[in-house]
Design an enzyme around this catalytic site. Structure first.
Site, PDB file in Angstrom:
ATOM      1  N   TYR A 284       8.294   2.843  -5.537  1.00  0.00           N
ATOM      2  CA  TYR A 284       9.733   2.824  -5.275  1.00  0.00           C
ATOM      3  C   TYR A 284      10.466   2.747  -6.618  1.00  0.00           C
ATOM      4  O   TYR A 284       9.860   2.437  -7.654  1.00  0.00           O
ATOM      5  CB  TYR A 284      10.141   1.657  -4.361  1.00  0.00           C
ATOM      6  N   HIS A 334       6.567   1.360 -10.388  1.00  0.00           N
ATOM      7  CA  HIS A 334       7.562   2.342 -10.812  1.00  0.00           C
ATOM      8  C   HIS A 334       6.922   3.386 -11.729  1.00  0.00           C
ATOM      9  O   HIS A 334       6.015   3.069 -12.490  1.00  0.00           O
ATOM     10  CB  HIS A 334       8.707   1.673 -11.583  1.00  0.00           C
TER      11      HIS A 334
END
Length: 358
Positions: A284, A334
């Site tokens: 995400y 990430h």
């Protein structure tokens, strides 16, 4: 002496020139008249080009060459020299930028599609969430239920500074520039005391999640990024009873913040950023990238500070020493390199202005 004008034919081996000169006029006066005529032509041309730029703002010569006031070159969408959404935008930006998906949650847009809800709950593997609808209903009894920042107009030029936490802010002396913008968005810990010269002192919006929460003053918007239903329950608790003290790690049970200025990052917008802007890279998006896209959708002009490594290639926070280099680049969830490349692409397309510090 009477002044008569004539056309003298001047010949040379290679060309014929027609020169209009005054008869019987001394050479110095001729030079002054020629100089005057040249200046007159330059001024006439400049005036024409300047007026044409107003009629067709696709000519940005004056805008970028002379740093004129933002509202001088309004195109109609906003009052800035260049608005976030431009008619001549390239396909890459146009197919991604969607103002119909609002960054902030209200009761009116809180309903999530099955696909969005499943994706959102999967982010931090909440196995037995509370009833989402009931939690949202309780949430908007504690904080305002308002649709903010949908007020774009030809008269508005909303300038925003997104201030990251990179060590490249050390010694940058960006403080006054940051403080001069309308909206100043910081994230997570982001201390300002003792660093004002480089990072500024004002904060209008502070982005956080339960595990990164900090106390705020009474004039700052708390922008919560929820990763699960429990995060929404936490903000209710943190502003009232203080009963929630643990998510997947211990969290602050109470927080100092103005409950009338609390905003909730929309899970629908969260998923839109991940899929549309990052092409689903990483698990995400990072807080920094989510904050940047929040600014792009509510601001007319976005300046970005404190993103990326410092001049030596170190990745650390501006309040830390260099021996902690690399502390926040590789988190495992990430894709920092992909996010940074998209950020640079936005700068290359003049959607944001990057200040890379030192």
């Amino acid at each position: 002496m009477s002044l008569f004008w004539s056309v003298e034919l001047l010949t040379s081996p290679n060309k014929l020139d027609f020169d209009i000169i005054p008869h019987a006029m001394p050479l110095p006066k001729r030079k002054r008249i020629r100089t005057f005529m040249l200046l007159f032509c330059i001024v006439t041309f400049a005036t024409f080009l300047f007026s044409y730029t107003f009629r067709d703002p696709s000519l940005y010569f004056f805008k970028y060459a002379f740093r004129l006031p933002d509202n001088l070159f309004s195109k109609g969408a906003c009052a800035c020299r260049r608005c976030m959404a431009e008619p001549e935008d390239d396909p890459w930006f146009t197919e991604r930028f969607n103002l119909s998906i609002h960054p902030l949650m209200t009761s009116g847009n809180s309903l999530l599609s099955d696909d969005t809800f499943k994706w959102w709950q999967w982010l931090q593997a909440e196995s037995h969430p509370a009833n989402y609808t009931e939690v949202v209903e309780e949430l908007f009894q504690v904080i305002p239920d308002e649709a903010l920042y949908a007020d774009g107009s030809p008269e508005r030029c909303r300038t925003c500074a997104v201030v990251g936490n990179s060590g490249n802010l050390k010694g940058s002396q960006y403080g006054d520039l940051i403080d001069s913008t309308d909206i100043i968005i910081r994230m997570n810990q982001a201390p300002t005391a003792g660093f004002e010269e480089d990072v500024g002192s004002r904060t209008t919006h502070h982005v956080m999640y339960p595990e990164s929460s900090v106390d705020l003053d009474n004039t700052t918007h708390l922008v919560l990024i929820p990763f699960k239903t429990l995060d929404l329950q936490w903000i209710i608790s943190a502003l009232t009873t203080g009963t929630i003290k643990h998510t997947y790690v211990p969290v602050t049970s109470r927080i100092k913040a103005n409950k009338d200025m609390v905003l909730i990052y929309s899970p629908t917008f969260f998923k839109y950023v991940y899929e549309t802007w990052l092409d689903s890279h990483g698990r995400y998006p990072s807080t920094g990238f989510l904050t940047l896209l929040f600014a792009i959708h509510i601001c007319d002009k976005v300046s970005v500070f404190g993103f990326g490594a410092d001049q030596f290639g170190n990745w650390h926070h501006y309040w830390e020493e260099n021996h902690l280099a690399g502390a926040f680049r590789h988190t495992g969830v990430h894709d920092g390199d992909y996010e940074y490349n998209v950020t640079l692409l936005l700068a290359d397309k003049h959607k944001i202005q990057m200040f890379k510090g030192r």
